[in-house]
Design a protein around this motif. Structure first.
Motif, PDB file in Angstrom:
ATOM      1  N   LEU A 155     -11.767   2.791  -3.514  1.00 27.21           N
ATOM      2  CA  LEU A 155     -10.413   3.267  -3.783  1.00 27.21           C
ATOM      3  C   LEU A 155     -10.431   4.351  -4.853  1.00 27.21           C
ATOM      4  CD1 LEU A 155      -8.596  -0.209  -4.050  1.00 27.21           C
ATOM      5  CD2 LEU A 155      -8.995   1.153  -1.996  1.00 27.21           C
ATOM      6  N   GLY A 156      -9.374   5.154  -4.875  1.00 26.46           N
ATOM      7  CA  GLY A 156      -9.106   6.039  -5.997  1.00 26.46           C
ATOM      8  C   GLY A 156      -9.759   7.403  -5.967  1.00 26.46           C
ATOM      9  N   GLU A 164      -5.111   7.227   5.173  1.00 27.32           N
ATOM     10  CA  GLU A 164      -4.065   7.391   4.170  1.00 27.32           C
ATOM     11  C   GLU A 164      -2.740   7.710   4.847  1.00 27.32           C
ATOM     12  OE1 GLU A 164      -5.742   8.625   0.029  1.00 27.32           O
ATOM     13  OE2 GLU A 164      -6.135  10.257   1.430  1.00 27.32           O
ATOM     14  N   ASP A 199      -8.921  10.062  -3.870  1.00 29.58           N
ATOM     15  CA  ASP A 199      -8.089  11.153  -3.369  1.00 29.58           C
ATOM     16  C   ASP A 199      -8.874  11.948  -2.319  1.00 29.58           C
ATOM     17  OD1 ASP A 199      -5.473  11.040  -5.008  1.00 29.58           O
ATOM     18  OD2 ASP A 199      -7.039  10.862  -6.527  1.00 29.58           O
ATOM     19  N   THR A 226      -9.492   4.551   0.811  1.00 28.62           N
ATOM     20  CA  THR A 226      -8.128   5.042   0.705  1.00 28.62           C
ATOM     21  C   THR A 226      -7.869   5.235  -0.780  1.00 28.62           C
ATOM     22  OG1 THR A 226      -5.862   4.764   1.534  1.00 28.62           O
ATOM     23  CG2 THR A 226      -6.864   2.861   0.475  1.00 28.62           C
ATOM     24  N   THR A 227      -6.868   6.030  -1.120  1.00 25.12           N
ATOM     25  CA  THR A 227      -6.635   6.301  -2.539  1.00 25.12           C
ATOM     26  C   THR A 227      -6.084   5.085  -3.262  1.00 25.12           C
ATOM     27  OG1 THR A 227      -6.348   8.666  -2.205  1.00 25.12           O
ATOM     28  CG2 THR A 227      -5.354   7.728  -4.177  1.00 25.12           C
ATOM     29  N   ASP A 228      -5.020   4.478  -2.719  1.00 24.71           N
ATOM     30  CA  ASP A 228      -4.391   3.342  -3.391  1.00 24.71           C
ATOM     31  C   ASP A 228      -3.547   2.585  -2.369  1.00 24.71           C
ATOM     32  OD1 ASP A 228      -3.001   1.537  -4.941  1.00 24.71           O
ATOM     33  OD2 ASP A 228      -2.357   2.993  -6.446  1.00 24.71           O
ATOM     34  N   PRO A 229      -3.900   1.353  -2.020  1.00 29.10           N
ATOM     35  CA  PRO A 229      -3.101   0.597  -1.050  1.00 29.10           C
ATOM     36  C   PRO A 229      -1.652   0.406  -1.487  1.00 29.10           C
ATOM     37  CG  PRO A 229      -5.247  -0.437  -1.354  1.00 29.10           C
ATOM     38  CD  PRO A 229      -5.123   0.636  -2.404  1.00 29.10           C
ATOM     39  N   ASP A 230      -1.371   0.495  -2.777  1.00 28.23           N
ATOM     40  CA  ASP A 230       0.009   0.345  -3.247  1.00 28.23           C
ATOM     41  C   ASP A 230       0.893   1.511  -2.818  1.00 28.23           C
ATOM     42  OD1 ASP A 230      -0.525  -2.069  -4.404  1.00 28.23           O
ATOM     43  OD2 ASP A 230      -0.778  -1.280  -6.437  1.00 28.23           O
ATOM     44  N   LEU A 231       0.284   2.615  -2.350  1.00 31.86           N
ATOM     45  CA  LEU A 231       1.067   3.755  -1.873  1.00 31.86           C
ATOM     46  C   LEU A 231       1.552   3.555  -0.441  1.00 31.86           C
ATOM     47  CD1 LEU A 231      -1.146   6.662  -3.264  1.00 31.86           C
ATOM     48  CD2 LEU A 231       0.959   5.738  -4.260  1.00 31.86           C
ATOM     49  N   ARG A 272      -3.494  12.583 -10.949  1.00 30.96           N
ATOM     50  CA  ARG A 272      -3.649  11.379 -11.778  1.00 30.96           C
ATOM     51  C   ARG A 272      -5.088  11.242 -12.265  1.00 30.96           C
ATOM     52  NH1 ARG A 272      -0.377  10.423  -7.534  1.00 30.96           N
ATOM     53  NH2 ARG A 272       1.697   9.513  -7.885  1.00 30.96           N
ATOM     54  N   ARG A 299       0.387  -1.225   4.667  1.00 34.33           N
ATOM     55  CA  ARG A 299      -0.525  -2.049   3.863  1.00 34.33           C
ATOM     56  C   ARG A 299      -1.135  -3.160   4.720  1.00 34.33           C
ATOM     57  NH1 ARG A 299      -1.474  -2.855  -1.631  1.00 34.33           N
ATOM     58  NH2 ARG A 299      -2.362  -4.897  -2.113  1.00 34.33           N
TER      59      ARG A 299
END
Length: 265
Positions: free
Chosen positions: A184-185, A204, A187, A158-163, A90, A169
């Motif tokens: 964030l973001g 993660e 990877d 972390t990359t994305d808490p929505d994952l 991404r 979470r």
């Protein structure tokens, strides 16, 4: 460096040679996600993994390979290469230079050598029996994680808490509440920064074997620790905790362990 460490660096440079011309350019991509979750793969991912596999086959034909794009070939071999040609696809398609190429060599089932490479920045973070180092151009710099007095002083990522799942979470929110700063973001680039001593902790989940195998030798050779959310050797649960200072492990696990998945038997 040992012969195998040097070869891992050669593989990272070959992956860079193939993938970098696609970055911030026009390339084919498709969505391999399900359930409305966007999970992109590009021709750069596939071309880079194919190039790495060719070199491995030519140099070490008896070794196995596990790759994100082309699956497993002799995964039961004593030596097995684990490949994620572009981790952070991404970010790659967004033109952000935090994607990486992850290459690990597992021996007897455990990752022993790893590289986290960022071709656009000309960086290769390598870890193995001879230590951890950053290769940038002609410069070689030893890597060492930094000390951190406590979670309240820590920079975490972390990359994305929505994952995360809802329980994960909640665990991340607990962890974040006790930390000084979160980013964030990034990877896998965040793990390279743990080894480099600029980030203190990464947590993660839902990571596959190609997402985490290369991280372990790099961070551990630099003085850090990589475990699952039980504080044990990472496995197929996909939950990963990396700390630069061992003293951060206990408070991090206190926040994360209520959401830790059962380990495979």
């Amino acid at each position: 460096m040992t012969e195998l460490e040097a070869f891992t660096v050669d593989l990272a440079r070959e992956a860079a040679r193939v993938s970098l011309p696609f970055f911030r350019s026009v390339f084919a991509q498709e969505d391999k996600g399900t359930g409305g979750v966007f999970d992109p793969v590009t021709e750069a991912d596939r071309a880079a993994e194919a190039a790495i596999r060719r070199l491995i086959t030519a140099r070490y034909p008896g070794h196995g390979v596990i790759g994100e794009e082309y699956g497993a070939d002799r995964p039961e071999a004593e030596h097995v290469w684990v490949l994620d040609p572009i981790d952070g696809t991404r970010a790659f398609i967004a033109g952000l230079p935090v994607w990486t190429c992850l290459i690990a060599l597992r021996h007897a089932g455990q990752p022993r050598i790893g590289t986290i490479a960022q071709p656009y920045l000309d960086e290769i973070f390598v870890g193995g029996p001879s230590g951890a180092r950053l290769l940038k151009g002609r410069t070689e710099t030893p890597l060492r994680t930094r000390s951190c007095a406590g979670l309240d002083q820590a920079l975490i990522a972390t990359t994305d808490p929505d994952l995360f799942t809802p329980a994960e979470r909640e665990a991340w929110v607990r962890l974040r509440a006790g930390a000084r700063l979160a980013r964030l973001g990034c990877d896998a680039y965040a793990y390279a920064m743990v080894a480099a001593g600029t980030i203190d902790l990464v947590a993660e989940s839902d990571l596959k074997i190609w997402d985490w195998s290369a991280l372990v030798p790099v961070i551990e050779a630099a003085g850090g620790r990589v475990t699952d959310w039980h504080g044990e050797t990472p496995n197929d649960s996909g939950q990963i905790l990396a700390v630069g200072d061992a003293g951060l492990q206990a408070p991090a696990l206190s926040a994360l362990s209520p959401a830790a998945l059962a380990r495979s038997v």
